[in-house]
Design a protein around this motif. Structure first.
Motif, PDB file in Angstrom:
ATOM      1  N   ARG A 227      10.811 -10.272 -20.970  1.00  0.00           N
ATOM      2  CA  ARG A 227       9.919 -10.444 -19.405  1.00  0.00           C
ATOM      3  C   ARG A 227       9.744  -8.969 -18.834  1.00  0.00           C
ATOM      4  O   ARG A 227      10.635  -8.137 -18.678  1.00  0.00           O
ATOM      5  CB  ARG A 227      10.810 -11.373 -18.541  1.00  0.00           C
ATOM      6  N   ARG A 228       8.441  -9.070 -18.027  1.00  0.00           N
ATOM      7  CA  ARG A 228       8.343  -7.763 -17.388  1.00  0.00           C
ATOM      8  C   ARG A 228       8.167  -8.022 -15.913  1.00  0.00           C
ATOM      9  O   ARG A 228       7.698  -9.011 -15.602  1.00  0.00           O
ATOM     10  CB  ARG A 228       6.807  -7.243 -17.914  1.00  0.00           C
ATOM     11  N   THR A 229       8.556  -6.826 -15.020  1.00  0.00           N
ATOM     12  CA  THR A 229       8.562  -7.206 -13.723  1.00  0.00           C
ATOM     13  C   THR A 229       7.020  -7.190 -13.124  1.00  0.00           C
ATOM     14  O   THR A 229       6.769  -7.629 -12.157  1.00  0.00           O
ATOM     15  CB  THR A 229       8.977  -6.004 -12.969  1.00  0.00           C
ATOM     16  N   ALA A 230       6.138  -6.957 -14.195  1.00  0.00           N
ATOM     17  CA  ALA A 230       4.772  -7.149 -13.466  1.00  0.00           C
ATOM     18  C   ALA A 230       4.399  -8.648 -13.634  1.00  0.00           C
ATOM     19  O   ALA A 230       2.897  -8.919 -13.413  1.00  0.00           O
ATOM     20  CB  ALA A 230       3.739  -6.156 -14.630  1.00  0.00           C
ATOM     21  N   GLY A 231       4.963  -9.540 -14.093  1.00  0.00           N
ATOM     22  CA  GLY A 231       4.802 -11.038 -13.969  1.00  0.00           C
ATOM     23  C   GLY A 231       4.178 -11.555 -15.256  1.00  0.00           C
ATOM     24  O   GLY A 231       3.790 -12.660 -15.063  1.00  0.00           O
ATOM     25  N   THR A 233       5.180 -12.165 -19.657  1.00  0.00           N
ATOM     26  CA  THR A 233       6.324 -12.042 -20.777  1.00  0.00           C
ATOM     27  C   THR A 233       5.738 -11.138 -21.954  1.00  0.00           C
ATOM     28  O   THR A 233       4.624 -11.613 -22.418  1.00  0.00           O
ATOM     29  CB  THR A 233       6.684 -13.423 -21.487  1.00  0.00           C
TER      30      THR A 233
END
Length: 461
Positions: A227-231, A233
């Motif tokens: 998962r990425r913080t940019a929203g 996966t």
């Protein structure tokens, strides 16, 4: 509550996650290109095209297939010889090949084994083709290089034991092997590479090697998803198997509409992709894929896509067109083959067992006979099918076998009289591949060509 495995698969196949993962990986490719701006950058078909901006990519197909590097299935495949890249290497002093791989690996087999095999085989084969140039090969590097992070010493040794047979196959083929100034050598880069090697051409222009920088675009993720913080996966190797997740989107559409696609929410993205595909289908622009003249026969035979014929069809009387279409046909001599004019013939075929039989007993004979009349009239014959890779290639091979000698000279008004073997047919296929590197006929289609020449008519079916 939804099964975690089902949820994981949904995330993995989400077009939103895939496109954003690809966009993240392209940043690494940008770094590589900025580091080696003078080296041409080529995507390895098909996956690599997602990561390589067409505006900077070199328009030369590279096709190193992972299956040719799978364990115990290693191969130097003459049908995917990639020999057209050698002239580019001579001009540019190296190149960059871009690919990717899914979870579990840092490098795809195409880059860790298939391409190293290609380099080693070519290095040996060139020396075999020019045995009198001892001084030229005095410091020549014949070694097989594989990345230790992906290939064990045992597997490396097993591959080495097979090199001689692949070298013999290449040197005995009809392919032209240019005399290179230096041998080839692969170098590997991944996002985990701490520093890029310095690549400078040798000052004396004859020592050293031509570097082939093998770039795996994706970050290595232990579970394949992160998962990425940019929203979104992150999915390792997102460009792979786009038929499963792309909804019809192609790499070209992605790069043409990259900003819009990445700015669209996951809920709206499928609608945008559908609109882009519809626009693409309505577009009058045709891909740049002109017919490929077969150089061995001085361009008397050409191979093309159907779209390529439409975009470049000459208006003079020195060319004719054999159009092979995959529309369904009726098994009837008149309905299934529709002459469009004296110099243009359309032959229909279909896939599957019945289609293969019809291709053998009806399409191939008619195509070969049509070519005879046109060649006799002094016209070149352009053979086209939807993809310009399979059926048109096989028909061209049949025509070349029937009406051209082993040295590529026209035999008309006579036909080939020496014994026809799988070897003579294979040499004609090599002529086509050398002039049209994307040619990639299926085994089933090639078997029909072999049957056409080698199986008595009453056994053909």
């Amino acid at each position: 509550m939804e099964n975690p495995l089902v949820l994981l698969r949904k995330e993995s196949l989400s077009v939103y996650n895939r496109l954003h993962s690809i966009a993240e990986d392209t940043l690494f490719i940008d770094d590589v290109h900025n580091t080696y701006p003078n080296l041409p950058i080529l995507p390895n078909l098909r996956c690599g095209a997602w990561y390589t901006n067409p505006r900077v990519a070199t328009n030369a197909p590279a096709y190193f297939k992972s299956t040719d590097g799978h364990y115990a299935n290693w191969a130097f495949n003459l049908r995917r010889s990639n020999l057209h890249l050698l002239s580019l290497l001579e001009q540019s002093d190296g190149m960059v090949i871009v690919d990717s791989t899914r979870s579990g690996k840092r490098l795809p087999d195409a880059l860790s084994k298939t391409l190293p095999i290609w380099c080693a085989v070519i290095n040996h084969a060139i020396a075999h083709r020019y045995p009198d140039l001892h001084d030229h090969f005095k410091n020549w590097d014949y070694a097989l290089y594989t990345p230790p992070i992906s290939v064990s010493r045992q597997e490396h040794h097993q591959i080495e034991q097979r090199l001689d047979e692949w070298v013999d196959a290449l040197t005995q083929s009809s392919f032209h092997l240019p005399l290179l100034r230096r041998p080839l050598r692969p170098i590997w880069l991944t996002p985990a590479t701490s520093s890029f090697p310095i690549i400078d051409p040798p000052e004396d222009n004859v020592t050293g090697f031509f570097p082939i920088v093998c770039v795996s675009a994706s970050h290595h993720i232990s579970q394949g998803l992160e998962r990425r913080t940019a929203g979104f996966t992150y999915v390792q190797g997102s460009g792979d198997d786009h038929e499963l997740w792309g909804m019809g989107l192609t790499p070209a559409m992605f790069w043409d509409n990259k900003d819009a696609l990445l700015a669209t929410s996951s809920e709206e993205l499928p609608n945008l992709i559908s609109r882009l595909i519809a626009i693409s289908k309505m577009s009058s622009s045709l891909p740049e894929d002109p017919p490929s003249p077969i150089l061995k026969v001085k361009g008397h035979i050409l191979v093309s896509t159907l779209l390529g014929v439409k975009s470049t069809k000459p208006k003079d009387d020195n060319a004719c067109f054999l159009l092979l279409d995959s529309e369904p046909f009726i098994h009837n001599d008149t309905d299934s083959n529709t002459p469009e004019s004296e110099t243009s013939l359309r032959l229909s075929y279909t896939e599957g067992k019945k289609g293969g039989s019809h291709f053998l007993t009806a399409v191939l004979p008619r195509a070969v006979n049509f070519a005879y009349s046109q060649l006799q009239a002094g016209r070149s014959v352009c053979v086209a099918c939807p993809d310009g890779k399979d059926i048109s290639v096989c028909v061209a091979v049949a025509i070349l076998q029937r009406y051209f000698s082993d040295s590529g000279e026209s035999l008309l008004p006579h036909e080939y009289t020496n014994p026809i073997t799988k070897s003579t047919i294979r040499s004609r296929l090599e002529w086509v591949i050398e002039s049209r590197p994307l040619a990639n006929p299926s085994r089933a289609s090639l078997k029909r060509v072999n049957d056409f020449f080698l199986t008595p008519a009453h056994f053909q079916r």
